[in-house]
Design an enzyme around this catalytic site. Structure first.
Site, short mmCIF file in Angstrom:
data_model
loop_
_atom_site.label_atom_id
_atom_site.label_comp_id
_atom_site.label_asym_id
_atom_site.label_seq_id
_atom_site.Cartn_x
_atom_site.Cartn_y
_atom_site.Cartn_z
N HIS A 1 9.84 -113.17 -14.87
CA HIS A 1 9.67 -111.91 -15.59
C HIS A 1 8.36 -111.23 -15.23
CE1 HIS A 1 8.84 -109.02 -18.84
NE2 HIS A 1 10.15 -108.84 -18.79
N HIS B 1 16.01 -100.77 -23.56
CA HIS B 1 16.52 -102.06 -24.02
C HIS B 1 16.68 -102.06 -25.53
CE1 HIS B 1 12.07 -103.25 -24.17
NE2 HIS B 1 12.47 -103.41 -25.42
#
Length: 345
Positions: A285, A309
């Site tokens: 990530h 998101h």
């Protein structure tokens, strides 16, 4: 004020957080899918399921996408939102829907699965890099009834938690403190209808990218960011030790199955903390994070790839997960068998 942001924090870019209509206490996000050896077979199965989504109690928003899972099977997925859980309940309990879903065959090459979540508003957060009026992206904020006011609570580790109202008063600790996935034998899931009792406080994330209107950053995103994002999702899908129960890397599609210039990832984690630990500390990530800021730091002009998101933490009893003739690695099936009930159909 942010509860965990650094003093004097100023975000490096503008972002917006969705606000549902006043009086909305909860909404529904559901995934209905067909799993098959070929994309064509999976698409045919999903098209049959899509026919159920009409009528007065049908979903407010329906998105569609497909992905290849870790078993090598094709999954065609319908992603549906209801802003009124009562409307979803009437739809789910209607005779046409019950008849078709309950009558799905548990034999043959194809499988079917559904994961439906009733999400309390205070346990959900969203973040968009563009307003809905700038880009017609998919997902929760697609409805005209949803507002997208600007937020300063972003661009620091822990911001997602701060945007979840319930985190101010609840620890949101996992009901499954030790995650020990045990993939069932195929004989336990193939030819059967399996319902999983999903533990409380699992975290659900849907994160999406839309480059359909991009010109300035299109090639940079496709060449430098998307491959890094895809590697990160692959890591989650293949490494349950990360606390990720399931991760799906979907290319989004039109209602007739044509591929769009949009993609999304849907992933389930044991808890919000497992998700945030991966975000702030795992190399996969951190590489995504770095590639994004290298792209936006190029100075070509305003970012024209849309990102958004949604993160939710689901209380016990709010997730309904059922799998018909599916591969044992699908969705919540790898949870310990003490969380499942099975029936031969």
């Amino acid at each position: 004020m942010p509860r965990s942001g650094p003093p004097g924090h100023a975000p490096r870019f503008t972002a917006y957080s969705a606000r549902l209509p006043e009086g909305t206490n909860a909404f529904v996000f559901a995934q209905y899918a067909c799993q098959a050896p070929s994309r064509e077979a999976a698409e045919r199965g999903a098209t049959g399921l899509a026919a159920l989504f009409g009528g007065p109690d049908g979903p407010d928003v329906v998105d569609r996408g497909s992905f290849l899972d870790t078993a090598g099977a094709h999954n065609a997925v319908l992603m549906a939102y209801w802003y009124d859980p009562a409307s979803h309940r009437r739809w789910r309990e209607s005779e046409p829907v019950r008849s078709v879903w309950d009558g799905l065959p548990a034999q043959g090459a194809a499988g079917y699965w559904r994961e439906e979540s009733v999400i309390p508003v205070e346990r959900n957060e969203t973040l968009h890099t563009h307003r809905r009026e700038d880009y017609a992206t998919s997902g929760l904020s697609q409805s005209a009834a949803v507002e997208l006011p600007e937020t300063q609570v972003h661009d620091y580790w822990g911001a997602a938690r701060d945007r979840i109202a319930a985190s101010a008063t609840e620890k949101l600790a996992p009901a499954l403190p030790v995650f020990e996935p045990q993939v069932p034998e195929a004989s336990e899931t193939r030819g059967r209808r399996v319902t999983v009792a999903v533990p409380g406080n699992v975290a659900l994330i849907r994160t999406a990218q839309d480059w359909s209107a991009a010109t300035l950053y299109r090639q940079k995103y496709l060449a430098d960011v998307k491959p890094v994002k895809d590697r990160g999702v692959d890591f989650l899908a293949e490494n349950p030790g990360s606390g990720c129960i399931a991760a799906r890397n979907l290319m989004e599609e039109s209602v007739d199955g044509a591929t769009l210039d949009r993609a999304c990832t849907i992933a389930w984690f044991v808890s919000l903390e497992h998700l945030m630990t991966w975000c702030r500390s795992h190399r996969t990530h951190l590489d995504i994070y770095a590639s994004f800021f290298q792209m936006v730091g190029g100075g070509e002009g305003p970012l024209d790839v849309a990102f958004w998101h949604e993160v939710s933490v689901l209380p016990a009893g709010s997730v309904d997960a059922e799998y018909v003739n599916c591969d044992p690695r699908t969705g919540f099936l790898p949870l310990s068998t003490r969380h499942t009930t099975t029936a031969t159909v």
